[in-house]
Design a protein around this motif. Structure first.
Motif, mmCIF file in Angstrom:
data_model
loop_
_atom_site.group_PDB
_atom_site.id
_atom_site.type_symbol
_atom_site.label_atom_id
_atom_site.label_comp_id
_atom_site.label_asym_id
_atom_site.label_seq_id
_atom_site.Cartn_x
_atom_site.Cartn_y
_atom_site.Cartn_z
ATOM 1 N N TYR A 19 48.225 33.909 45.199
ATOM 2 C CA TYR A 19 49.226 33.375 46.130
ATOM 3 C C TYR A 19 48.642 32.288 47.028
ATOM 4 N N GLN A 20 47.359 32.379 47.305
ATOM 5 C CA GLN A 20 46.755 31.427 48.240
ATOM 6 C C GLN A 20 46.551 30.036 47.646
ATOM 7 N N ILE A 21 46.530 29.928 46.310
ATOM 8 C CA ILE A 21 46.255 28.605 45.718
ATOM 9 C C ILE A 21 47.278 28.106 44.701
ATOM 10 N N TYR A 120 45.109 42.958 41.671
ATOM 11 C CA TYR A 120 46.038 42.937 42.807
ATOM 12 C C TYR A 120 45.395 42.377 44.065
ATOM 13 N N HIS A 121 45.852 41.202 44.469
ATOM 14 C CA HIS A 121 45.352 40.596 45.711
ATOM 15 C C HIS A 121 46.562 40.326 46.617
ATOM 16 N N PHE A 122 47.166 41.393 47.094
ATOM 17 C CA PHE A 122 48.195 41.388 48.163
ATOM 18 C C PHE A 122 49.623 41.005 47.755
ATOM 19 N N ASN A 166 42.219 44.428 45.671
ATOM 20 C CA ASN A 166 41.470 43.731 46.713
ATOM 21 C C ASN A 166 41.831 44.305 48.077
ATOM 22 N N GLU A 167 40.819 44.742 48.794
ATOM 23 C CA GLU A 167 40.954 45.157 50.192
ATOM 24 C C GLU A 167 42.144 46.062 50.485
ATOM 25 N N PRO A 168 42.125 47.274 49.939
ATOM 26 C CA PRO A 168 43.243 48.192 50.215
ATOM 27 C C PRO A 168 43.453 48.469 51.708
ATOM 28 N N PHE A 293 32.465 44.160 47.358
ATOM 29 C CA PHE A 293 32.907 44.247 48.745
ATOM 30 C C PHE A 293 32.964 42.861 49.386
ATOM 31 N N ASN A 294 33.921 42.720 50.293
ATOM 32 C CA ASN A 294 34.113 41.472 51.027
ATOM 33 C C ASN A 294 33.550 41.654 52.425
ATOM 34 N N ASN A 295 32.798 40.675 52.878
ATOM 35 C CA ASN A 295 32.161 40.814 54.184
ATOM 36 C C ASN A 295 32.100 39.462 54.874
ATOM 37 N N TYR A 296 32.548 39.439 56.120
ATOM 38 C CA TYR A 296 32.541 38.190 56.888
ATOM 39 C C TYR A 296 31.802 38.301 58.206
ATOM 40 N N ARG A 297 31.715 39.523 58.729
ATOM 41 C CA ARG A 297 31.149 39.728 60.070
ATOM 42 C C ARG A 297 30.753 41.191 60.221
ATOM 43 N N GLY A 325 37.460 33.315 64.740
ATOM 44 C CA GLY A 325 37.058 34.167 65.859
ATOM 45 C C GLY A 325 36.158 35.291 65.371
ATOM 46 N N TRP A 326 35.525 35.083 64.234
ATOM 47 C CA TRP A 326 34.632 36.097 63.678
ATOM 48 C C TRP A 326 33.194 35.713 63.971
ATOM 49 N N GLU A 327 32.439 36.693 64.446
ATOM 50 C CA GLU A 327 31.036 36.449 64.797
ATOM 51 C C GLU A 327 30.211 36.087 63.560
ATOM 52 N N THR A 352 31.895 40.172 46.827
ATOM 53 C CA THR A 352 33.000 39.474 46.164
ATOM 54 C C THR A 352 33.660 38.427 47.067
ATOM 55 N N GLU A 353 33.365 38.479 48.378
ATOM 56 C CA GLU A 353 33.798 37.424 49.299
ATOM 57 C C GLU A 353 32.845 37.377 50.476
ATOM 58 N N ASN A 354 32.449 36.164 50.836
ATOM 59 C CA ASN A 354 31.699 35.925 52.065
ATOM 60 C C ASN A 354 31.849 34.435 52.335
ATOM 61 N N VAL A 399 31.352 33.052 47.121
ATOM 62 C CA VAL A 399 31.761 32.428 48.385
ATOM 63 C C VAL A 399 33.281 32.428 48.449
ATOM 64 N N TRP A 400 33.818 32.853 49.577
ATOM 65 C CA TRP A 400 35.222 32.598 49.857
ATOM 66 C C TRP A 400 35.267 31.316 50.659
ATOM 67 N N SER A 401 35.777 30.205 50.067
ATOM 68 C CA SER A 401 36.624 30.176 48.904
ATOM 69 C C SER A 401 36.347 28.905 48.104
ATOM 70 N N PHE A 406 45.922 28.667 51.467
ATOM 71 C CA PHE A 406 46.878 29.330 52.355
ATOM 72 C C PHE A 406 46.250 30.623 52.882
ATOM 73 N N GLU A 407 45.844 30.598 54.151
ATOM 74 C CA GLU A 407 45.143 31.749 54.715
ATOM 75 C C GLU A 407 46.152 32.731 55.337
ATOM 76 N N TRP A 408 46.978 33.311 54.486
ATOM 77 C CA TRP A 408 47.928 34.363 54.878
ATOM 78 C C TRP A 408 48.666 34.018 56.171
ATOM 79 N N ALA A 409 48.640 34.898 57.149
ATOM 80 C CA ALA A 409 49.427 34.680 58.373
ATOM 81 C C ALA A 409 48.971 33.457 59.170
ATOM 82 N N ARG A 415 40.370 26.513 57.229
ATOM 83 C CA ARG A 415 39.787 26.002 55.976
ATOM 84 C C ARG A 415 38.522 26.779 55.638
ATOM 85 N N PHE A 416 38.559 27.455 54.507
ATOM 86 C CA PHE A 416 37.411 28.257 54.049
ATOM 87 C C PHE A 416 36.716 27.636 52.839
ATOM 88 N N GLY A 417 37.297 26.593 52.244
ATOM 89 C CA GLY A 417 36.822 26.118 50.945
ATOM 90 C C GLY A 417 35.457 25.457 50.968
HETATM 91 C C1 FCB Z 1 39.988 38.420 52.993
HETATM 92 C C2 FCB Z 1 40.977 38.195 51.870
HETATM 93 C C3 FCB Z 1 41.011 36.774 51.362
HETATM 94 C C4 FCB Z 1 40.867 35.770 52.482
HETATM 95 C C5 FCB Z 1 39.698 36.097 53.355
HETATM 96 C C6 FCB Z 1 39.439 35.111 54.455
HETATM 97 O O1 FCB Z 1 40.396 39.483 53.771
HETATM 98 O O2 FCB Z 1 40.673 39.028 50.785
HETATM 99 O O3 FCB Z 1 42.199 36.607 50.620
HETATM 100 O O4 FCB Z 1 42.045 35.701 53.187
HETATM 101 O O5 FCB Z 1 39.846 37.362 53.905
#
Ligand code: FCB
Length: 445
Positions: A19-21, A120-122, A166-168, A293-297, A325-327, A352-354, A399-401, A406-409, A415-417
């Motif tokens: 959905y995001q791309i 399934y990604h949302f 993805n991320e239940p 696993f997805n990890n950003y902070r 706003g993520w450390e 799977t995402e960072n 790497v995300w992304s 389209f970053e959801w809400a 911009r994450f690309g």
């Molecule tokens: C994760 C989502 C991904 C993206 C990143 C920033 O929670 O899996 O689709 O939105 O955050």
């Protein structure tokens, strides 16, 4: 040249979701998903946008594969839009949708890029939401099995890596408790836990389907995991951090790896805890080959009144923060990898995402000098590889992304690309972070 050592067979890639791309939301026989409806509802998306066009990847996928090829990466994680394949969620199959993914997979393989599919990604088909409330309906398990069956029958001969969900935590809590994400419901904790339980049954059943349809498949799930620390040594903060770790991390790992929900949390949730039927846990515990696993902070937690009955509050320690706003805390990636390894018996782990959102702009030289993202990636990849050197079975990093998207809400405000997208013209420009990937991917073995 940046010195780096990758373990043999390591997957280095970028990640995206349908959905995001993709865009082309009403083309090619695609049915509506909950994100179409949610993003078109007034006030749900920060900049009032939606994924109707997004990065137009549905039409530009050839160019996008070419771009990935020039990044030198050897893997690409993407998801399948359920409603593009089964427009009503079940029943009639949209062959055109399946063909889109089949062509994409062929192009990736030709470019020596390993496809890593998330089912399934949302983006639940809207029809399934309307009938009985989406993931709240236990029978959704049969629908998800049908989806897994259709997709793996088509792609299982060529795609070896499959993640079910993805991320239940995100799609159940933010979809059914806080309402920040589709379907935007504010029903309460019981709904999130029921949705999680049904999603986990669907996961287990889909693993069985994938096992049958994919020869030597590597099958797993993608969970959002942060390293949790108490904000202080006060007993209240320590207890809150512990509750948060159980709510966000353990609740999603224990069923799969230990066949149970954390006892303490079941007590805390009381009547809100899901009803678990005999044999449910056997299905949920269906053996998997990897944990993604997805990890950003990291999560620094104090006692507070957020998210009752978890009763916690997130603390933002001084430091550098991304545009979300993520450390920025690279050590958190190392710590969570160690934590997983010490607490669960997992033989293959993938990040799977960072990644990071920063306010990128095109410089007068026509390039995007996203040095903060480059620094973020260097530091996080170093921490991940340090864990691998210490014997933690880390097999890949995404790497995300791939593209800004389209970053959801948040719509298109973040911009994450590693590839910049000019949304007016759909022109793509590789950012410095993309060139950095191209540099380090030369060290892949
Ligand atoms: C994760 C989502 C991904 C993206 C990143 C920033 O929670 O899996 O689709 O939105 O955050």
């Amino acid at each position: 040249m940046y010195e780096i050592y990758f373990p043999q067979g390591f997957l280095l890639g970028t990640a995206s979701s349908a959905y995001q791309i993709e865009g082309a939301s009403s083309e090619g026989g695609r049915g509506q998903s909950i994100w179409d409806v949610f993003s078109h509802s007034q006030g749900k998306i920060e900049d009032g946008t939606n994924g109707d066009i997004a990065c137009d990847h549905y039409h530009r996928w050839r160019e996008d594969v070419e771009l990935m090829k020039s990044l030198g990466v050897n893997a690409y994680r993407f998801s399948i839009s359920w409603s593009r394949v089964l427009p009503k969620g079940r029943g009639e199959v949209n062959e055109e949708g399946l063909r889109f993914y089949s062509n994409l997979v062929d192009a990736l393989l030709e470019s020596k890029i390993t496809p890593f599919v998330t089912l399934y990604h949302f983006d639940l088909p809207q029809k399934l939401q309307e009938e009985g409330g989406g993931w709240l309906r236990r029978e959704i398990v049969e629908d998800f099995v049908e989806f897994a069956e259709v997709v793996s029958t088509e792609l299982g001969d060529r795609v070896k890596y499959w993640a079910t969900l993805n991320e239940p935590w995100e799609f159940t809590w933010q979809g059914y408790v806080t309402g920040e994400d589709a379907p935007g419901l504010r029903l309460g904790v019981d709904a999130a836990l029921r949705a999680t339980h049904n999603a986990y049954l669907a996961h287990g059943a889909a693993v069985q389907v994938l096992r049958d349809n994919v020869l030597s498949g590597k099958i797993g799930i993608v969970i959002h995991l942060n390293f949790v620390e108490p904000a202080s040594q006060s007993l209240n903060d320590i207890a809150a951090a512990r509750r948060w770790e159980m709510c966000q991390n353990r609740w999603y790992l224990d069923p799969i790896f230990k066949g149970e929900y954390p006892e303490e949390m079941i007590k805390l949730y009381g009547d809100n805890a899901p009803s678990v039927q005999p044999n449910d846990m056997i299905l949920i515990q269906e053996p998997i080959d990897f944990l993604g696993f997805n990890n950003y902070r990291r999560s620094v937690i104090a006692s507070g009144s957020d998210l009752p009955p978890v009763d916690m509050k997130r603390i933002n320690p001084p430091g550098e923060y991304t545009e979300m706003g993520w450390e920025v805390y690279p050590k958190g990636l190392y710590k969570i990898l160690k934590w997983i390894h010490e607490n669960y018996s997992v033989s293959n782990i993938y990040v799977t995402e960072n990644g990071a959102a920063f306010p990128d702009a095109i410089s007068p030289d026509g390039r995007i000098h996203d040095e903060r993202r480059v620094a973020y990636l260097i530091e996080h990849i170093e921490q991940a590889l340090k864990a691998a050197e210490e014997g933690i079975p880390l097999r890949g990093y995404f790497v995300w992304s791939t593209l800004d998207n389209f970053e959801w809400a948040y719509g298109y405000t973040k911009r994450f690309g590693v590839i910049y997208v000019d949304y007016q013209t759909q022109r793509r420009i590789i950012k410095d972070s993309g060139f950095f990937l191209a540099e380090i991917s030369k060290h892949l073995k």
